[in-house]
Structure formats: C-alpha cells, structure tokens
Enzyme design. Structure first.
Site, PDB file in Angstrom:
ATOM      1  N   TYR A   1     -25.117 -24.571  27.241  1.00 57.70           N
ATOM      2  CA  TYR A   1     -24.138 -24.739  28.051  1.00 57.70           C
ATOM      3  C   TYR A   1     -22.718 -25.058  27.700  1.00 57.70           C
ATOM      4  O   TYR A   1     -21.848 -24.747  28.451  1.00 57.70           O
ATOM      5  CB  TYR A   1     -24.653 -25.657  29.526  1.00 57.70           C
ATOM      6  CG  TYR A   1     -26.023 -25.420  30.133  1.00 57.70           C
ATOM      7  CD1 TYR A   1     -27.018 -24.418  29.756  1.00 57.70           C
ATOM      8  CD2 TYR A   1     -26.507 -26.345  30.789  1.00 57.70           C
ATOM      9  CE1 TYR A   1     -28.139 -24.263  30.379  1.00 57.70           C
ATOM     10  CE2 TYR A   1     -27.895 -26.308  31.285  1.00 57.70           C
ATOM     11  CZ  TYR A   1     -28.406 -25.400  31.181  1.00 57.70           C
ATOM     12  OH  TYR A   1     -29.808 -25.488  31.602  1.00 57.70           O
TER      13      TYR A   1
ATOM     14  N   LYS B   1     -30.865 -30.431  26.115  1.00 58.22           N
ATOM     15  CA  LYS B   1     -32.040 -29.587  25.521  1.00 58.22           C
ATOM     16  C   LYS B   1     -31.508 -29.000  24.057  1.00 58.22           C
ATOM     17  O   LYS B   1     -30.226 -28.647  24.126  1.00 58.22           O
ATOM     18  CB  LYS B   1     -32.127 -28.392  26.459  1.00 58.22           C
ATOM     19  CG  LYS B   1     -32.244 -28.798  28.049  1.00 58.22           C
ATOM     20  CD  LYS B   1     -32.815 -27.463  28.874  1.00 58.22           C
ATOM     21  CE  LYS B   1     -32.689 -27.740  30.137  1.00 58.22           C
ATOM     22  NZ  LYS B   1     -31.090 -28.026  30.879  1.00 58.22           N
TER      23      LYS B   1
END
Ligand code: A2P
Length: 310
Positions: free
Chosen positions: A55, A80
C-alpha cells in the site's frame, strides 16, 4: 478507550479487536487524508489498524498512530510481506518496522501465496514457493523475537492452506481474505477456525457503492434492527467470528462502522442463505488483471479461488 469492544483471540493468546480500520485508501501511497482517518478512528475507539508494504503508506500509518496519542500497547498493528519480497523476508520485515516507526508489529502476514518478479506485479516468480517463504516467516519469530508478535497469511484458500499446514511448524495465526455476504467462503472460514486460525475480512463492505448495500435481505435485516446496511454486513461477519477491516476516510462512516449490533439467529440465517444464490456470489475486490488473466501472476485455479469476480 472503548474497551467494551469485542475481541478475537489468536492461538498465541493475544487479543485482536474485531474491527480494524483498513488502511488501503484505494490507491498506493498515503497522505494527510490517511493520517486524519486514523486519528478519527482512534477517537471513536478503533485500536486495530491494517496496512501492507504494497500500500506504500506504512510511514503515514505510523504517523497517524503516533499523532493519535494512543499508547502503543493498546494498539494492534498488522502489515504484510510484499509479493516481490519472498526471497528476503527479514529485510522486508525490517523495512516495515522502520517505515511504521514502531517497536514491534502485532501481526505480520504473507500478503499472497504468490511470489512475483520485482517491478512485475503480474509475473509469477516460481523460483520460490510459499512453503519456503513460510519457513522464513517462522524464522522471524526467532531472529526478530519481540519485534514480531505473530505471523499469518492472507489470500490462502481451501486449496493452498492445507498445502501450507502440511509443512508448517507454526500454524498461521490469521488468514486475511476477501469475505462478505456475496463471497461468504464458509468452507474456508470453517477450515481456518478448525485449526485455530483467526479469519479477517478485507473489503468486508464490498468497496465503494457496494451492491451489498442494496441487497434486499441485508436491507430487510437493517430495517428490523434499526441499523444501516454497513452495520448489518459487518456484524454478520463478526458474529461468525470473522474480524472485519472496513476502510473509510469519512469520519461519519468511520464512526458508523464501529458499532456493534446483534443479529438474531434468523437474521444470521437470512444473510447466510445468500450463499445459496449463485447470482449473488462474486468477488468485489478488483485484483483480477484481465490482460494477464491472473491475480498477481496466478490464475484463479492456482489460487484455489472458485467465486468469480464481478
Ligand atoms: P469512503 O472512504 O469514501 O468513506 P471496503 O472496506 O469494503 O473496501 O469498502 C470501502 C469503501 O466503502 C470506501 O470507498 C468507503 O468510502 C466506503 N464506505 C465505508 N464505510 C461505509 C459506510 N458505512 N457506508 C457507505 N460506504 C462506506
């Protein structure tokens, strides 16, 4: 803080708030909008925040959390592993820790079973498989002890999860998947829960202008309990012990989503029955690439995904 909020318990014993703010704001990167959303969320009681290296906003998430003034020990922070970092999990983890600028990460997930080539997000890198990557994630618990509290996976299916479990020394503490009334994946949820794996739901509302908001069964339940469709959708998932990660930059929606309402057994059954209607079963998260006919280099078949995309 709103400590009356519900929690799931990981197999590590740690408590995970059932509602998180999903921090992917529809585009890579993060700006003041994201920092403000995080602060607005903490003010209404959110303590769980979900981001990812993909992101490109871990720095802003960290900034928002620091500016919120909420003590670190009250927060649950997930990030992540990016798909092109499977070969060097330790360096990727250290980079996330540095960008977030926190002392530890509560949950580190393998974002996808797929490894992809650097700068080619839709080209699979088959020189490594997810079992090897999981071994590296397991090693983090030793080499980064105290800095990573728990490890888990994301986007694993009834096909790939058993393959992983067969070789795992550490059972993933979480599997984060797309799940909502139009993609209930009840078999996968049951499989995870049987192994003590907490399921968390990304895109739990089904993205912007979600068709689920207009679903007749959701609307009927919403009317019966005096809740909004979003509250019905989120609480349905939470009542089947699935942690939800709705995202919003709108303070009124951030607040609306953080509301716990109770669906009766009959109301749960009504939403569950949507799964029997093939016309209302599809994935809403836009990860399928029509050009390569893959999701980050893997076909649906390879992922073990059976529900089609809208
Ligand atoms: P916005 O950020 O403009 O408030 P999901 O988490 O399922 O991916 O869905 C997120 C999308 O749904 C965002 O576009 C968000 O818009 C919107 N959204 C979030 N909460 C609500 C809500 N309670 N009602 C309507 N739309 C919502």
């Amino acid at each position: 803080m709103a400590d009356s909020q519900p929690y799931a318990t990981l197999d590590t014993g740690a408590k995970v708030p059932m509602i998180a703010l999903g921090c992917y704001m529809g585009k890579p990167g993060g700006d003041q909008e994201l920092v403000d959303a995080i602060k607005a969320a903490t003010q209404v009681g959110y303590r769980h925040f979900d981001t990812a290296t993909y992101y490109m906003n871990e720095d802003k998430v960290g900034q928002g959390l620091r500016e919120s003034g909420v003590p670190r020990e009250q927060l649950f922070v997930t990030t992540k592993l990016r798909n092109d970092c499977h070969h060097d999990v330790e360096a990727a983890f250290d980079n996330s820790l540095k960008l977030l600028n926190v002392d530890y990460i509560d949950m580190y997930l393998m974002h996808w079973p797929n490894s992809t080539k650097p700068n080619e997000p839709y080209v699979a890198d088959d020189s490594i498989d997810f079992i090897q990557t999981w071994k590296s994630m397991e090693r983090l618990l030793e080499t980064r002890a105290g800095k990573v509290k728990a490890i888990g996976v994301s986007n694993f299916s009834t096909k790939t999860l058993p393959q992983l479990l067969e070789h795992a020394k550490v059972v993933p503490a979480m599997n984060q998947i797309e799940t909502h009334p139009y993609n209930q994946t009840s078999e996968l949820v049951a499989l995870c829960q049987k192994h003590g794996i907490v399921v968390s739901a990304y895109s739990p509302l089904g993205l912007t202008d979600s068709p689920i908001f207009k679903d007749e069964d959701v609307l009927a339940v919403a009317k019966e309990i005096g809740a909004t469709p979003a509250q019905v959708i989120l609480n349905w998932n939470m009542q089947r012990n699935v942690v939800v990660l709705p995202k919003s930059i709108t303070p009124s929606r951030i607040e609306q989503n953080f509301k716990f309402v109770k669906l009766s057994e009959a109301q749960m059954a009504k939403i569950n029955s949507i799964e029997k209607d093939p016309k209302r079963q599809y994935r809403l998260c836009k990860v399928f690439d029509p050009k390569t006919q893959t999701v980050f280099g893997w076909s649906y078949e390879r992922l073990g995904w059976t529900t089609r995309s809208l």
